[in-house]
Design a protein around this motif. Structure first.
Motif, mmCIF file in Angstrom:
data_model
loop_
_atom_site.group_PDB
_atom_site.id
_atom_site.type_symbol
_atom_site.label_atom_id
_atom_site.label_comp_id
_atom_site.label_asym_id
_atom_site.label_seq_id
_atom_site.Cartn_x
_atom_site.Cartn_y
_atom_site.Cartn_z
ATOM 1 N N ALA B 217 0.794 -0.927 -0.079
ATOM 2 C CA ALA B 217 0.333 -0.168 0.030
ATOM 3 C C ALA B 217 0.994 1.506 -0.088
ATOM 4 O O ALA B 217 0.539 2.185 -0.274
ATOM 5 N N GLN B 221 1.435 4.072 -2.418
ATOM 6 C CA GLN B 221 0.599 5.161 -3.096
ATOM 7 C C GLN B 221 2.040 6.271 -2.871
ATOM 8 O O GLN B 221 2.233 7.201 -4.175
ATOM 9 N N ARG B 226 -1.551 11.068 -7.994
ATOM 10 C CA ARG B 226 -2.965 10.645 -7.329
ATOM 11 C C ARG B 226 -4.372 11.523 -8.415
ATOM 12 O O ARG B 226 -4.320 12.717 -8.746
ATOM 13 N N LEU B 228 -8.103 10.482 -10.032
ATOM 14 C CA LEU B 228 -9.692 9.614 -9.865
ATOM 15 C C LEU B 228 -9.522 9.667 -11.614
ATOM 16 O O LEU B 228 -10.379 10.204 -12.240
ATOM 17 N N GLU B 231 -15.513 6.363 -15.450
ATOM 18 C CA GLU B 231 -16.101 6.266 -16.454
ATOM 19 C C GLU B 231 -17.683 6.316 -16.384
ATOM 20 O O GLU B 231 -18.437 5.347 -15.666
ATOM 21 N N ALA B 252 -12.314 16.719 -2.458
ATOM 22 C CA ALA B 252 -13.635 16.552 -2.044
ATOM 23 C C ALA B 252 -15.690 16.796 -2.676
ATOM 24 O O ALA B 252 -15.992 16.044 -3.537
ATOM 25 N N VAL B 255 -15.611 15.191 -6.632
ATOM 26 C CA VAL B 255 -15.271 13.843 -6.775
ATOM 27 C C VAL B 255 -17.280 13.492 -6.298
ATOM 28 O O VAL B 255 -17.828 13.204 -6.803
ATOM 29 N N THR B 266 -17.650 3.419 -13.673
ATOM 30 C CA THR B 266 -17.037 2.952 -12.630
ATOM 31 C C THR B 266 -15.923 3.673 -12.627
ATOM 32 O O THR B 266 -16.299 5.031 -12.950
ATOM 33 N N VAL B 267 -15.331 3.772 -10.853
ATOM 34 C CA VAL B 267 -14.404 5.158 -10.608
ATOM 35 C C VAL B 267 -13.332 4.059 -10.198
ATOM 36 O O VAL B 267 -13.253 3.184 -8.836
ATOM 37 N N HIS B 268 -11.691 5.074 -10.553
ATOM 38 C CA HIS B 268 -10.689 4.160 -10.381
ATOM 39 C C HIS B 268 -9.888 5.586 -9.512
ATOM 40 O O HIS B 268 -9.054 5.685 -10.032
ATOM 41 N N SER B 269 -9.054 4.948 -8.255
ATOM 42 C CA SER B 269 -8.863 6.000 -7.521
ATOM 43 C C SER B 269 -7.041 5.493 -8.238
ATOM 44 O O SER B 269 -7.189 4.113 -8.604
ATOM 45 N N GLU B 271 -3.808 4.247 -7.844
ATOM 46 C CA GLU B 271 -2.447 4.072 -7.471
ATOM 47 C C GLU B 271 -1.895 3.418 -8.096
ATOM 48 O O GLU B 271 -2.113 3.055 -9.546
ATOM 49 N N THR B 273 0.186 0.539 -9.072
ATOM 50 C CA THR B 273 0.076 -1.577 -8.946
ATOM 51 C C THR B 273 1.572 -1.504 -8.911
ATOM 52 O O THR B 273 2.684 -0.752 -9.641
#
Lengths: 353, 288, 286
Positions: B217, B221, B226, B228, B231, B252, B255, B266-269, B271, B273
């Motif tokens: 993790a 990070q 950083r 988001l 779709e 905030a 978002v 769909t939503v994905h931050s 980070e 991999t």
């Protein structure tokens, strides 16, 4: 721990269809060959004779005619033709009248002997003595006086003439050696497979120590090698000859073979190279035993092949009731060669594990 | 306080002039899954061989459960379970025979092969020669063999390489059970998804040195962007991609607006991999 | 344009009762990466072998590149590339010699070998005997061999197994370039991550039949939960909370979290192909 490993190895050995079959077949086949081979001594060496002097002892003519191995020919040419064209005779002799008379008078004379083309040099010498004997016997009165000829001992292989051996018995050391030698391939393959597939690595990264691993392989090799030959000496009844001495010989011989298997496994990358190296060793190691079967082959270099002492000891123990003292040299050389092969083979193998 | 399961200090090893492992140090705690990642030839296999006593270190020390791997090698190996990078089972024996052999070597009292085979999903086929097994079955059997002695240390080298997801799931479940019981797991894998999922901490090794060591993790990070990505479905039924920057003033609100005003599919931050990190850290560009 | 058209393909191996492939139908378009997924023994390799003309006694109809498979002669392989999982190279030859040997088997000029060696980072080792290669290097060489003659259709089996992420990404990147150039790829793999990344569509095969066939995205959405997971950091460490996607815009707790906490990750909970694989193939473990 060794017991567990050996049980596993023996199980693996017999689950390898090739070796299980070869081992089983070999046992049956070798025993069959042994019992199918003639029990009689193979001493019927045909001798063709032509006596020029018609006056020579008629009783002796009579006796020769009755003897199976001796054939009288009416002329020298017929005798030679028979010698050359048939397989029945190894040697022929024509005794001129003058020579017969000289012999009768106790004077020295020259006799001419003719050998069939395939008679080995050593055999020629023996036949030479034999022919001298026969020539002398032309006059039966001289027999007693010529008795010393019998003391002219010419050893063909081992005492071929003194104590004629049956083919079956002469064959036995070869058979035993071949069975033990086959395990070079079996054990070599077991070891190489363990290295190749990495199971050895799996064992040795656990509590198992390398010396224990090697010891288990030695025991497996001995079990496999001795197992079969002990069955053979039991079935053939040869065990009774001299059980302890025989088992000791087999043990020391098996040790030598296990050492060879270690060495071959260490230099072989895969099963195919085990078979290649193993077969080469097999052939080399079998020659000294072949020379017992076919004594004409015997020659000096064979003493350099360690299996010579194994085959020689087996031959003496099985066929000549030799005692510990008689085979002491063989056994001590084996006792040196076996562990030496083990130590060298083990050391080389260690580097691969 | 117990000593760490694995404690490595300045460990080095070279093959001739080739320095394969160059003074690495790390600790692995009991019950921890330690992912050991790096490109081929970076020194992973050499490290595993050093820690499992297959190679002797030329410098530095490795202690396993407080036992020195050189002077107390056999004692330490008694506590290890190993799953190798390629299967090395007795192919002419069946699964039970394979396991029983090792149970006897490790002197495991009242060993129950069938129970273990049940856990790796091999019961029903246990009497068959291993030679007939599929790759996944062999891999699961090797895992079972590694667990025979209920080891306190597990070394797993590519335990799921080329396995179907169901076999992979079985092996992952076994690893999780083992760690719950306090077993430390030293995991080498090329599968970054697997490393991420299983590892408590991962180390990246490159050219014999550890170049990063942290929790997945934290690494993700540290290396991540950083932002988001979302779709969304538009009124006309088509989908569209939206991007919202994070860590800025008004994030905030942005978002929240996204979710309030749009039909989000769909939503994905974003980070990083572990795969991105791997490629970044090992410093080998993809060009050329 | 359709590259492969399979309808009602069945095959039963001699001496077995159940068909290995049981009446499957699908199409693969030109320039598509088609993922063929499923557990071992589901019929994947059998299908692939039929399409590679390695098996004869099948029934149904198969058209490849607008010609019935049965009508294709050996000329088929001038247009087709194959890379199966077990690398099969001549170990005594160098990488270049291996490639050259195969290049000479094609009627056309083979010019891509050097470029491809560079793509998979094998240029420096091209004159090394393959016997000294690692598993991963052999795998990469297989990749070059499958593509060096610029095939229109390629069958790939586990192209990234055993490769580290850097090398795996070289391969996946290049496959995407090839797709853009119109090359069709029939991919079998157990790596759902790779399948998800590369495939335009995936088919799941179970016990000789096609259980699912769709785009990875549709499958993930259809099999997922309509929820959002938020991970955030508080003084006591990391926390996570789950919200329904429907009506989330009016969810007060969600709005509060966004305002007051340090958000680390936000993810909708689509299924992964891995989840779908496990669900679809059920308890097909053995």
């Amino acid at each position: 721990m060794i017991g567990t490993l050996v049980a596993k190895d023996v199980k693996l050995f017999f689950r390898n269809r090739f070796f299980a079959t070869v081992t089983g077949l070999a046992l049956v086949l070798y025993l069959a060959i042994y019992f199918l081979l003639p029990l009689q001594t193979e001493n019927s060496v045909g001798v063709a004779i032509h006596l020029e002097d018609p006056a020579a002892s008629p009783e002796f003519r009579q006796r020769l005619a009755e003897e199976e191995d001796f054939t009288l020919f009416p002329s020298k040419d017929e005798m030679l033709a028979a010698l050359e064209d048939t397989d029945d005779y190894f040697v022929g002799m024509s005794v001129p009248a003058a020579a017969a008379q000289a012999v009768a008078r106790g004077e020295s004379t020259t006799l001419q002997a003719f050998y069939a083309p395939d008679v080995p040099a050593e055999a020629k010498q023996v036949f030479h003595e034999l022919l001298v004997f026969i020539a002398n016997a032309v006059n039966p009165d001289l027999l007693a006086r010529l008795a010393p000829i019998e003391e002219t001992e010419f050893v063909l292989g081992h005492d071929l003439l003194g104590q004629p051996l049956s083919v079956r018995d002469r064959f036995l050391p070869l058979l035993l050696l071949a069975m033990v030698m086959t395990e070079v391939l079996g054990l070599g393959t077991l070891i190489v497979r363990e290295i190749e597939t990495g199971t050895a690595r799996a064992l040795l990264t656990g509590p198992l120590r390398l010396p224990t691993f090697l010891a288990a392989k030695i025991v497996t090799g001995l079990v496999l090698a001795m197992g079969q030959v002990v069955i053979v000496v039991l079935v053939t009844g040869k065990i009774v000859v001299s059980p302890l001495l025989l088992l000791t010989t087999l043990f020391l011989g098996s040790l030598l073979i296990v050492g060879m298997a270690f060495f071959i496994a260490a230099i072989s990358r895969n099963n195919t190279s085990v078979l290649a190296w193993g077969t080469l060793t097999l052939i080399l190691f079998l020659i000294p035993a072949l020379s017992i079967m076919l004594p004409g082959l015997a020659s000096g270099w064979m003493e350099l092949v360690p299996s010579h002492y194994f085959a020689d000891a087996l031959h003496r123990v099985l066929n000549f009731q030799a005692g510990w003292a008689d085979v002491a040299r063989d056994l001590s050389l084996l006792a040196a060669a076996g562990p030496a092969a083990l130590v060298i083979g083990g050391a080389v193998l260690r580097r691969r594990l | 306080m117990t000593s760490p399961a694995i404690s490595v200090k300045d460990l080095s090893f070279s093959y001739g002039d080739n320095l394969a492992v160059d003074g690495i140090s790390f600790d692995v705690a009991e019950g921890e899954v330690f992912g050991f990642l790096g490109p081929n030839g970076a020194g992973k296999s050499t490290t595993v061989r050093l820690l499992t006593g297959q190679l002797t270190p030329q410098a530095g020390t490795a202690e396993l459960l407080g036992m020195d791997i050189v002077s107390e090698r056999k004692k330490a190996q008694q506590e290890m379970g190993i799953s190798y990078e390629s299967t090395n089972l007795y192919e002419q024996l069946n699964a039970v025979e394979n396991l029983n052999l090792f149970a006897r070597l490790y002197k495991v009292a009242d060993f129950d092969a069938m129970a273990l085979l049940e856990r790796v999903g091999l019961s029903g086929r246990e009497k068959e020669h291993v030679a007939n097994y599929s790759k996944g079955m062999k891999q699961r059997l090797m895992m079972a063999r590694a667990l025979v002695s209920r080891p306190r240390l597990l070394f797993l080298d590519e335990p799921t390489d080329g396995l179907d997801p169901v076999s992979t799931q079985t092996i992952h479940a076994l690893i999780e059970t083992a760690t719950r019981e306090g077993t430390a797991v030293f995991l080498t894998t090329h599968d970054m998804v697997e490393a991420d999922k299983l590892s408590d901490r991962v180390a990246f090794i490159h050219e014999g040195r550890i170049v990063a060591l942290d929790t997945p993790a934290a690494l993700k990070q540290r290396f991540g962007m950083r932002a988001l990505k979302a779709e969304v479905r538009l009124a006309n039924g088509q989908t569209e991609l939206r991007e919202v920057a994070l860590d800025e003033s008004g994030t905030a609100q942005a978002v929240h607006d996204l979710f309030r005003n749009e039909h989000v599919l769909t939503v994905h931050s974003e980070e990083a991999t572990l795969e991105d990190i791997f490629i970044d850290i090992t410093g080998r560009g993809l060009q050329g | 344009m359709t590259m492969i058209q399979v309808s009602d393909l069945s095959l039963t191996y001699p001496g077995t009762r159940n068909p290995a492939v049981d009446g499957i139908s699908f199409e693969v378009g030109q320039g598509e990466i088609f993922g063929f997924l499923g557990p071992s023994g589901a019929g994947k390799s059998t299908t692939q072998r039929v399409l590679c003309r390695l098996l004869q006694h099948w029934s149904g109809s198969v058209t490849v590149m607008d010609r019935s498979l049965a009508d294709w002669g050996q000329g088929y392989f001038a247009h087709v590339g194959v890379s199966f999982e077990l690398p099969n190279h001549y170990l005594q030859l160098t990488a270049r010699e291996n490639l050259k040997l195969f290049a000479n088997l094609y009627p056309q000029d083979v010019t891509r070998s050097e470029d491809l060696l560079a793509v998979v980072d094998l240029t420096a080792d091209a004159d090394t005997r393959v016997g000294q290669f690692s598993k991963g290097m052999m795998q990469r060489l297989s990749f070059v061999r499958a593509f060096q003659h610029e095939p229109r259709l390629v069958f790939l089996d586990e192209p990234t197994a055993g490769l580290d992420p850097v090398n795996a990404r070289r391969i996946t990147d290049h496959l995407q370039t090839l797709r853009a150039d119109g090359c069709t790829i029939f991919l079998t793999t157990h790596d759902m991550h790779v399948a998800d990344l590369l495939c335009d569509r995936v088919a799941f095969m179970v016990q000789g039949r096609l259980a699912l066939i769709d785009t990875p995205r549709n499958l993930r959405l259809a099999h997922g939960r309509k929820q959002v997971q938020v991970e955030y950091r508080t003084g006591e460490g990391q926390r996570q909370e789950l919200f329904d996607l429907d009506g989330i815009g009016g969810n007060e707790r969600f709005a509060e979290l966004l305002r007051s906490e340090e958000i680390e990750t936000i993810h909708t909970q689509e299924a992964t192909l891995e989840d779908i694989f496990i669900r679809t193939t059920g308890e097909q473990l053995l």
